[in-house]
Design a protein around this motif. Structure first.
Motif, PDB file in Angstrom:
ATOM      1  N   ARG A 124      45.464  43.128  35.663  1.00 33.56           N
ATOM      2  CA  ARG A 124      45.864  44.499  35.306  1.00 33.56           C
ATOM      3  C   ARG A 124      44.833  45.530  35.773  1.00 33.56           C
ATOM      4  O   ARG A 124      45.171  46.684  36.024  1.00 33.56           O
ATOM      5  CB  ARG A 124      46.073  44.592  33.788  1.00 33.56           C
ATOM      6  CG  ARG A 124      47.356  43.928  33.306  1.00 33.56           C
ATOM      7  CD  ARG A 124      47.613  44.221  31.837  1.00 33.56           C
ATOM      8  NE  ARG A 124      46.712  43.461  30.969  1.00 33.56           N
ATOM      9  CZ  ARG A 124      47.006  42.262  30.463  1.00 33.56           C
ATOM     10  NH1 ARG A 124      48.175  41.691  30.740  1.00 33.56           N
ATOM     11  NH2 ARG A 124      46.153  41.630  29.681  1.00 33.56           N
ATOM     12  N   LYS A 125      43.567  45.096  35.912  1.00 30.38           N
ATOM     13  CA  LYS A 125      42.504  46.003  36.354  1.00 30.38           C
ATOM     14  C   LYS A 125      42.305  45.965  37.868  1.00 30.38           C
ATOM     15  O   LYS A 125      41.471  46.694  38.391  1.00 30.38           O
ATOM     16  CB  LYS A 125      41.183  45.633  35.675  1.00 30.38           C
ATOM     17  CG  LYS A 125      41.173  45.843  34.172  1.00 30.38           C
ATOM     18  CD  LYS A 125      39.839  45.415  33.578  1.00 30.38           C
ATOM     19  CE  LYS A 125      39.811  45.610  32.067  1.00 30.38           C
ATOM     20  NZ  LYS A 125      38.519  45.143  31.488  1.00 30.38           N
ATOM     21  N   GLY A 127      42.184  46.588  41.584  1.00 32.87           N
ATOM     22  CA  GLY A 127      42.277  47.814  42.351  1.00 32.87           C
ATOM     23  C   GLY A 127      41.670  49.019  41.649  1.00 32.87           C
ATOM     24  O   GLY A 127      41.431  50.054  42.286  1.00 32.87           O
ATOM     25  N   GLU A 128      41.413  48.906  40.356  1.00 32.23           N
ATOM     26  CA  GLU A 128      40.832  50.008  39.601  1.00 32.23           C
ATOM     27  C   GLU A 128      39.366  49.747  39.265  1.00 32.23           C
ATOM     28  O   GLU A 128      38.580  50.673  39.138  1.00 32.23           O
ATOM     29  CB  GLU A 128      41.624  50.225  38.310  1.00 32.23           C
ATOM     30  CG  GLU A 128      43.090  50.580  38.549  1.00 32.23           C
ATOM     31  CD  GLU A 128      43.880  50.652  37.250  1.00 32.23           C
ATOM     32  OE1 GLU A 128      43.278  50.361  36.184  1.00 32.23           O
ATOM     33  OE2 GLU A 128      45.071  50.990  37.289  1.00 32.23           O
ATOM     34  N   ASP A 129      39.023  48.488  39.098  1.00 31.70           N
ATOM     35  CA  ASP A 129      37.653  48.087  38.785  1.00 31.70           C
ATOM     36  C   ASP A 129      37.141  47.235  39.946  1.00 31.70           C
ATOM     37  O   ASP A 129      37.600  46.111  40.148  1.00 31.70           O
ATOM     38  CB  ASP A 129      37.639  47.280  37.476  1.00 31.70           C
ATOM     39  CG  ASP A 129      36.231  46.980  36.987  1.00 31.70           C
ATOM     40  OD1 ASP A 129      35.387  46.604  37.820  1.00 31.70           O
ATOM     41  OD2 ASP A 129      35.991  47.094  35.770  1.00 31.70           O
ATOM     42  N   GLN A 130      36.200  47.763  40.730  1.00 29.44           N
ATOM     43  CA  GLN A 130      35.761  47.094  41.949  1.00 29.44           C
ATOM     44  C   GLN A 130      35.178  45.693  41.705  1.00 29.44           C
ATOM     45  O   GLN A 130      35.557  44.744  42.396  1.00 29.44           O
ATOM     46  CB  GLN A 130      34.735  47.965  42.689  1.00 29.44           C
ATOM     47  CG  GLN A 130      34.324  47.449  44.058  1.00 29.44           C
ATOM     48  CD  GLN A 130      35.490  47.367  45.030  1.00 29.44           C
ATOM     49  OE1 GLN A 130      36.473  48.108  44.896  1.00 29.44           O
ATOM     50  NE2 GLN A 130      35.406  46.468  45.998  1.00 29.44           N
ATOM     51  N   PRO A 131      34.243  45.506  40.747  1.00 28.00           N
ATOM     52  CA  PRO A 131      33.699  44.157  40.504  1.00 28.00           C
ATOM     53  C   PRO A 131      34.781  43.149  40.112  1.00 28.00           C
ATOM     54  O   PRO A 131      34.770  42.011  40.573  1.00 28.00           O
ATOM     55  CB  PRO A 131      32.704  44.380  39.357  1.00 28.00           C
ATOM     56  CG  PRO A 131      32.301  45.804  39.487  1.00 28.00           C
ATOM     57  CD  PRO A 131      33.541  46.518  39.926  1.00 28.00           C
ATOM     58  N   VAL A 132      35.731  43.584  39.271  1.00 24.41           N
ATOM     59  CA  VAL A 132      36.816  42.698  38.844  1.00 24.41           C
ATOM     60  C   VAL A 132      37.729  42.380  40.027  1.00 24.41           C
ATOM     61  O   VAL A 132      38.168  41.233  40.205  1.00 24.41           O
ATOM     62  CB  VAL A 132      37.631  43.328  37.699  1.00 24.41           C
ATOM     63  CG1 VAL A 132      38.887  42.503  37.416  1.00 24.41           C
ATOM     64  CG2 VAL A 132      36.779  43.442  36.446  1.00 24.41           C
ATOM     65  N   THR A 133      38.006  43.386  40.843  1.00 16.54           N
ATOM     66  CA  THR A 133      38.849  43.176  42.031  1.00 16.54           C
ATOM     67  C   THR A 133      38.226  42.151  42.962  1.00 16.54           C
ATOM     68  O   THR A 133      38.910  41.230  43.443  1.00 16.54           O
ATOM     69  CB  THR A 133      39.040  44.510  42.791  1.00 16.54           C
ATOM     70  OG1 THR A 133      39.680  45.461  41.932  1.00 16.54           O
ATOM     71  CG2 THR A 133      39.895  44.300  44.040  1.00 16.54           C
ATOM     72  N   GLU A 134      36.932  42.275  43.197  1.00 17.72           N
ATOM     73  CA  GLU A 134      36.230  41.318  44.060  1.00 17.72           C
ATOM     74  C   GLU A 134      36.222  39.924  43.448  1.00 17.72           C
ATOM     75  O   GLU A 134      36.372  38.921  44.164  1.00 17.72           O
ATOM     76  CB  GLU A 134      34.796  41.798  44.302  1.00 17.72           C
ATOM     77  CG  GLU A 134      34.697  43.064  45.142  1.00 17.72           C
ATOM     78  CD  GLU A 134      33.273  43.568  45.274  1.00 17.72           C
ATOM     79  OE1 GLU A 134      32.368  42.945  44.651  1.00 17.72           O
ATOM     80  OE2 GLU A 134      33.042  44.561  45.994  1.00 17.72           O
ATOM     81  N   SER A 156      54.674  41.559  37.831  1.00 14.08           N
ATOM     82  CA  SER A 156      54.652  42.230  36.524  1.00 14.08           C
ATOM     83  C   SER A 156      53.631  43.362  36.494  1.00 14.08           C
ATOM     84  O   SER A 156      53.576  44.125  35.522  1.00 14.08           O
ATOM     85  CB  SER A 156      54.333  41.210  35.416  1.00 14.08           C
ATOM     86  OG  SER A 156      53.036  40.674  35.589  1.00 14.08           O
ATOM     87  N   ILE A 157      52.831  43.481  37.570  1.00 15.96           N
ATOM     88  CA  ILE A 157      51.864  44.571  37.684  1.00 15.96           C
ATOM     89  C   ILE A 157      52.533  45.708  38.454  1.00 15.96           C
ATOM     90  O   ILE A 157      53.003  45.501  39.580  1.00 15.96           O
ATOM     91  CB  ILE A 157      50.580  44.116  38.420  1.00 15.96           C
ATOM     92  CG1 ILE A 157      50.026  42.837  37.781  1.00 15.96           C
ATOM     93  CG2 ILE A 157      49.548  45.233  38.409  1.00 15.96           C
ATOM     94  CD1 ILE A 157      49.646  42.976  36.326  1.00 15.96           C
TER      95      ILE A 157
END
Length: 239
Positions: A124-125, A127-134, A156-157
C-alpha cells in the motif's frame, strides 16, 4: 590419587566443552548475521518484533561466546566462584533457549500473519515511501515473487488497478511491457509470502540442528561444571 586424577579429567573436560561453546557462539553469530542479511528487506517491511528474530540469535551467540570464555578462565584457574557463575549462567541460557523454542512453536502462525500484514502494508505504501518501495522491489526480484499471495494482489492497490499493471520487479523478463496486463507467463505467479516461508522452512533445519547441538553440549557443560565445583569445594588439588 584417583580422585585427583579424576578431577583433572573433569577440569580439562570443562575447558574443552567451553571451547566447543565458544565455537557454538561463533556459529550462532554467523547464523544471526546470515539471517539478518538474507531477510533484511523482508524484515524491513514487517514489524519490529519480526525483525528482532535474527538479532536475538546474534545476541545469544555473543552471550554464549563471552560466557564460554568466562568458563574457560574459571576452569583453568580452578576458581569456585567463576565456575559456579558459569554453571548458573549456562543453566539460565539453556532454560531461555527451551522457552524460546516453545514460544516459536506456539506463535509460528502469528509470525506468518505478521509477515503477511507487513507485506500488504508495504504494498500500500509502494511508490510513496522510497525505502519501502526499494525493499519490496528487492524482495520480489530476489525471491522471484509478486504480491503477497500472488501477482493479482496488486490489482487491489488503486494506482495499479487503474492501469492494470504490477511493479517492474515482478517481471520474469526485461521486456518493456511485461508489467502491463500481467499474466503468469510475463510475471512471477507466486506470492512473496509463500516464497519467504519456503526459504525459511528450508533453512530452519540448519538452525534446529545447531540449536540441538548447542543444547546437548550445554547440558554436558553444566554437569561437568557442577562436578568441578564439588571437587574444588571439597578442597582437592586438581592441577
Amino acid at each position: 590419587m584417583a580422585v585427583e586424577g579424576g578431577m583433572k579429567c573433569v577440569k580439562f573436560l570443562v575447558f574443552i566443552f567451553n571451547f566447543i561453546f565458544w565455537v557454538c557462539g561463533v556459529a550462532l553469530v554467523a547464523i544471526g548475521i546470515y539471517a539478518q542479511l538474507a531477510l533484511d528487506k523482508a524484515l524491513a517491511v514487517s514489524s519490529t518484533s519480526a525483525a528482532g528474530s535474527p538479532v536475538a540469535i546474534l545476541v545469544l551467540g555473543i552471550v554464549i561466546f563471552f560466557i564460554s570464555f568466562f568458563g574457560c578462565c574459571g576452569a583453568w584457574k580452578e576458581s569456585y566462584c567463576m565456575v559456579t557463575t558459569f554453571a548458573v549462567l549456562l543453566s539460565i541460557i539453556f532454560l531461555v533457549e527451551v522457552a524460546a523454542a516453545i514460544a516459536g512453536y506456539v506463535f509460528k502462525d502469528k509470525a506468518r500473519s505478521v509477515l503477511e500484514e507487513g507485506l500488504w502494508d508495504a504494498m500500500r505504501k509502494y511508490g510513496e515511501d522510497q525505502p519501502v518501495t526499494e525493499a519490496v522491489d528487492e524482495i520480489q526480484r530476489d525471491f522471484q515473487c509478486c504480491g503477497a499471495n500472488n501477482y493479482t494482489d496488486w490489482s487491489s492497490i488503486e494506482r495499479f488497478r487503474a492501469n492494470d499493471t504490477v511493479p517492474r520487479s515482478c517481471c520474469r523478463s526485461n521486456a518493456t511491457s511485461c508489467n502491463v496486463h500481467p499474466t503468469p507467463e510475463t510475471v512471477y505467479e507466486k506470492g512473496c509470502l509463500q516464497k519467504i516461508e519456503a526459504w525459511m522452512k528450508k533453512n530452519i533445519l540448519i538452525v534446529a540442528a545447531v540449536a540441538l547441538g548447542i543444547a546437548f553440549f550445554e547440558i554436558l557443560g553444566i554437569i561437568f561444571a557442577c562436578c568441578l565445583m564439588k571437587g574444588i569445594r571439597s578442597g582437592y588439588e586438581v592441577m
